[in-house]
Design a protein around this motif. Sequence first.
Motif, PDB file in Angstrom:
ATOM      1  N   SER A   1       0.786  -1.263  -0.074  1.00  0.00           N
ATOM      2  CA  SER A   1      -0.091   0.099  -0.018  1.00  0.00           C
ATOM      3  C   SER A   1       1.064   1.214  -0.160  1.00  0.00           C
ATOM      4  CB  SER A   1      -0.968  -0.007   1.147  1.00  0.00           C
ATOM      5  OG  SER A   1      -0.240  -0.204   2.437  1.00  0.00           O
ATOM      6  N   LYS A   2       0.129   2.484  -0.470  1.00  0.00           N
ATOM      7  CA  LYS A   2       1.116   3.679  -0.585  1.00  0.00           C
ATOM      8  C   LYS A   2       1.654   4.094   1.001  1.00  0.00           C
ATOM      9  CE  LYS A   2      -1.244   5.391  -4.332  1.00  0.00           C
ATOM     10  NZ  LYS A   2      -2.296   6.168  -5.201  1.00  0.00           N
ATOM     11  N   LYS A   3       0.853   3.768   1.888  1.00  0.00           N
ATOM     12  CA  LYS A   3       1.376   3.914   3.255  1.00  0.00           C
ATOM     13  C   LYS A   3       1.493   2.812   4.059  1.00  0.00           C
ATOM     14  CE  LYS A   3      -1.046   8.556   3.875  1.00  0.00           C
ATOM     15  NZ  LYS A   3      -1.808   9.430   4.534  1.00  0.00           N
ATOM     16  N   LYS A   4       2.205   2.533   4.950  1.00  0.00           N
ATOM     17  CA  LYS A   4       2.258   1.388   5.651  1.00  0.00           C
ATOM     18  C   LYS A   4       0.984   0.903   6.259  1.00  0.00           C
ATOM     19  CE  LYS A   4       5.494  -1.214   8.740  1.00  0.00           C
ATOM     20  NZ  LYS A   4       6.699  -1.010   9.577  1.00  0.00           N
ATOM     21  N   THR A   5       0.596  -0.177   5.965  1.00  0.00           N
ATOM     22  CA  THR A   5      -0.659  -0.785   6.306  1.00  0.00           C
ATOM     23  C   THR A   5      -0.560  -2.284   7.177  1.00  0.00           C
ATOM     24  OG1 THR A   5      -1.822   0.249   4.780  1.00  0.00           O
ATOM     25  CG2 THR A   5      -3.000  -1.654   5.654  1.00  0.00           C
ATOM     26  N   PRO A   6      -1.268  -2.338   8.477  1.00  0.00           N
ATOM     27  CA  PRO A   6      -1.076  -3.449   8.730  1.00  0.00           C
ATOM     28  C   PRO A   6      -1.621  -4.757   8.083  1.00  0.00           C
ATOM     29  CG  PRO A   6      -2.112  -2.282  10.447  1.00  0.00           C
ATOM     30  CD  PRO A   6      -2.095  -1.385   9.183  1.00  0.00           C
ATOM     31  N   PHE A   7      -1.057  -5.885   8.255  1.00  0.00           N
ATOM     32  CA  PHE A   7      -1.353  -7.380   7.411  1.00  0.00           C
ATOM     33  C   PHE A   7      -0.808  -6.998   5.903  1.00  0.00           C
ATOM     34  CE2 PHE A   7      -4.370  -7.039  10.893  1.00  0.00           C
ATOM     35  CZ  PHE A   7      -4.050  -8.157  11.491  1.00  0.00           C
ATOM     36  N   LEU A   8      -0.314  -6.117   5.772  1.00  0.00           N
ATOM     37  CA  LEU A   8       0.571  -6.131   4.189  1.00  0.00           C
ATOM     38  C   LEU A   8       1.961  -5.856   4.286  1.00  0.00           C
ATOM     39  CD1 LEU A   8      -2.231  -3.955   2.155  1.00  0.00           C
ATOM     40  CD2 LEU A   8      -1.826  -6.355   2.042  1.00  0.00           C
ATOM     41  N   THR A   9       2.663  -6.129   3.211  1.00  0.00           N
ATOM     42  CA  THR A   9       4.048  -6.241   3.495  1.00  0.00           C
ATOM     43  C   THR A   9       4.449  -4.624   3.099  1.00  0.00           C
ATOM     44  OG1 THR A   9       4.504  -8.169   2.312  1.00  0.00           O
ATOM     45  CG2 THR A   9       6.338  -6.718   2.203  1.00  0.00           C
ATOM     46  N   ASP A  10       5.836  -4.186   3.941  1.00  0.00           N
ATOM     47  CA  ASP A  10       6.031  -2.745   3.806  1.00  0.00           C
ATOM     48  C   ASP A  10       6.836  -2.459   2.700  1.00  0.00           C
ATOM     49  OD1 ASP A  10       6.906  -0.340   4.709  1.00  0.00           O
ATOM     50  OD2 ASP A  10       8.631  -0.882   5.708  1.00  0.00           O
ATOM     51  N   LYS A  11       6.023  -1.462   1.810  1.00  0.00           N
ATOM     52  CA  LYS A  11       6.326  -1.037   0.570  1.00  0.00           C
ATOM     53  C   LYS A  11       7.940  -0.637   0.598  1.00  0.00           C
ATOM     54  CE  LYS A  11       5.703   2.554  -2.946  1.00  0.00           C
ATOM     55  NZ  LYS A  11       4.764   3.751  -3.221  1.00  0.00           N
ATOM     56  N   LYS A  12       8.409   0.105   1.440  1.00  0.00           N
ATOM     57  CA  LYS A  12       9.870   0.941   1.455  1.00  0.00           C
ATOM     58  C   LYS A  12      10.813  -0.254   1.569  1.00  0.00           C
ATOM     59  CE  LYS A  12       8.545   5.549   3.519  1.00  0.00           C
ATOM     60  NZ  LYS A  12       8.878   6.275   4.670  1.00  0.00           N
ATOM     61  N   TYR A  13      10.543  -1.250   2.354  1.00  0.00           N
ATOM     62  CA  TYR A  13      11.381  -2.332   2.549  1.00  0.00           C
ATOM     63  C   TYR A  13      11.736  -3.119   1.175  1.00  0.00           C
ATOM     64  CZ  TYR A  13      14.018  -6.255   4.326  1.00  0.00           C
ATOM     65  OH  TYR A  13      14.927  -7.268   4.674  1.00  0.00           O
ATOM     66  N   MET A  14      10.686  -3.478   0.471  1.00  0.00           N
ATOM     67  CA  MET A  14      10.652  -3.932  -0.799  1.00  0.00           C
ATOM     68  C   MET A  14      11.409  -3.275  -1.879  1.00  0.00           C
ATOM     69  SD  MET A  14       9.363  -6.821   0.317  1.00  0.00           S
ATOM     70  CE  MET A  14       9.069  -7.621  -0.995  1.00  0.00           C
ATOM     71  N   LEU A  15      11.140  -1.959  -1.782  1.00  0.00           N
ATOM     72  CA  LEU A  15      11.896  -1.219  -2.972  1.00  0.00           C
ATOM     73  C   LEU A  15      13.215  -1.326  -2.724  1.00  0.00           C
ATOM     74  CD1 LEU A  15       9.540   2.128  -2.824  1.00  0.00           C
ATOM     75  CD2 LEU A  15       9.221   0.184  -4.322  1.00  0.00           C
ATOM     76  N   LYS A  16      13.743  -1.341  -1.686  1.00  0.00           N
ATOM     77  CA  LYS A  16      15.333  -1.555  -1.381  1.00  0.00           C
ATOM     78  C   LYS A  16      15.837  -2.842  -2.194  1.00  0.00           C
ATOM     79  CE  LYS A  16      15.195   0.249   3.126  1.00  0.00           C
ATOM     80  NZ  LYS A  16      15.592   0.068   4.365  1.00  0.00           N
ATOM     81  N   TYR A  17      14.984  -3.820  -2.528  1.00  0.00           N
ATOM     82  CA  TYR A  17      15.501  -4.895  -3.237  1.00  0.00           C
ATOM     83  C   TYR A  17      15.048  -4.872  -4.718  1.00  0.00           C
ATOM     84  CZ  TYR A  17      16.983  -6.557   1.208  1.00  0.00           C
ATOM     85  OH  TYR A  17      17.423  -7.012   2.477  1.00  0.00           O
ATOM     86  N   GLY A  18      14.595  -3.712  -5.195  1.00  0.00           N
ATOM     87  CA  GLY A  18      14.405  -3.746  -6.594  1.00  0.00           C
ATOM     88  C   GLY A  18      12.961  -3.812  -6.899  1.00  0.00           C
ATOM     89  N   PHE A  19      11.863  -4.165  -6.039  1.00  0.00           N
ATOM     90  CA  PHE A  19      10.656  -4.291  -6.442  1.00  0.00           C
ATOM     91  C   PHE A  19      10.170  -2.847  -6.902  1.00  0.00           C
ATOM     92  CE2 PHE A  19      11.052  -8.060  -4.090  1.00  0.00           C
ATOM     93  CZ  PHE A  19      10.280  -8.845  -4.376  1.00  0.00           C
ATOM     94  N   GLU A  20       9.293  -2.909  -7.556  1.00  0.00           N
ATOM     95  CA  GLU A  20       8.522  -1.522  -8.189  1.00  0.00           C
ATOM     96  C   GLU A  20       7.128  -1.572  -8.259  1.00  0.00           C
ATOM     97  OE1 GLU A  20       9.635  -0.602 -12.024  1.00  0.00           O
ATOM     98  OE2 GLU A  20       9.545  -2.598 -12.921  1.00  0.00           O
ATOM     99  N   VAL A  21       6.399  -0.412  -8.240  1.00  0.00           N
ATOM    100  CA  VAL A  21       5.030  -0.398  -8.381  1.00  0.00           C
ATOM    101  C   VAL A  21       4.646  -0.711  -9.840  1.00  0.00           C
ATOM    102  CG1 VAL A  21       2.791   0.847  -7.939  1.00  0.00           C
ATOM    103  CG2 VAL A  21       4.761   1.135  -6.431  1.00  0.00           C
ATOM    104  N   VAL A  22       3.731  -1.953  -9.912  1.00  0.00           N
ATOM    105  CA  VAL A  22       3.499  -2.136 -11.141  1.00  0.00           C
ATOM    106  C   VAL A  22       1.983  -1.918 -11.565  1.00  0.00           C
ATOM    107  CG1 VAL A  22       5.333  -3.835 -11.550  1.00  0.00           C
ATOM    108  CG2 VAL A  22       3.292  -4.730 -10.726  1.00  0.00           C
ATOM    109  N   ASP A  23       0.967  -1.986 -10.324  1.00  0.00           N
ATOM    110  CA  ASP A  23      -0.343  -1.764 -10.754  1.00  0.00           C
ATOM    111  C   ASP A  23      -0.930  -1.312  -9.378  1.00  0.00           C
ATOM    112  OD1 ASP A  23      -2.659  -1.610 -11.919  1.00  0.00           O
ATOM    113  OD2 ASP A  23      -3.089  -3.699 -12.048  1.00  0.00           O
TER     114      ASP A  23
END
Length: 248
Positions: A118-140
């Motif tokens: 999610s755009k903001k950190k949300t309980p029960f969902l993976t933290d976006k900022k952490y994943m971006l560090k490993y090369g993940f990107e928003v695709v949808d």
Amino acid sequence: MCDSYINLEMNNIAKEHLCCAISDKKHQHGVDEKRSWLAERIFEGHVFRKLDAKGKVFIEYAPLETAWVPVNGENYLYIYCFWVSGRFKSKGHGKDLLEYCIEDGKRRRKSGICVMSSKKKTPFLTDKKYMLKYGFEVVDTIDDYELLALSFDGTKPIFMDSARKQEIDTKELTIYYSKQCPYIPNCIEQVKKFCQTNNTPLNLIEVNTLKKAKSVPCVFNNYAVFYEGRFKMVHLLNEGYLKKKVLV
């Protein structure tokens, strides 16, 4: 790190703990339900990898084609849950687990890895900022919810068209749920009790097949809440959260 990790398999799933509900007795029924659900998924290539210790340190993922989420894509892995908590934080476990998943994807010749965030950190969902560090990107994106992906070949998964509806015909409190998370059965019981006590109409829809999961009318990782015809959240509800965040 030199810590030992375990993958749950048919020969150990009955005796190994499932991490997230490890110490809470009220969730033990949910643990049993999850254990049964997981046992049916292992032969599909589903992976539950955890630290060999008494703690909440694990990653859970599956081939996207058989993942119970309204996401479409070819030859991807989907991360359901990725959690490191308490005294195990900041010790490299998150890095170890995520890198294992990425390397597993490459070994299987997958096209990439994806996860709902999610755009903001949300309980029960993976933290976006952490994943971006490993090369993940928003695709949808659907409203505040985002699908992140680490592509190995340039292809990208997307949310199913059904997930973009974010609305249903009925106005009553409606919850879509699966047994993928051991917290869910207790949360459902709390909501049922509250609604019975307060004469609040409640519609519970168990997502118990892959087909149903792929066609849920909203973003869905294992739980989704509608009220007055509109999608509200993926946050699991107890009585307090229901009164504070939904029935307002």
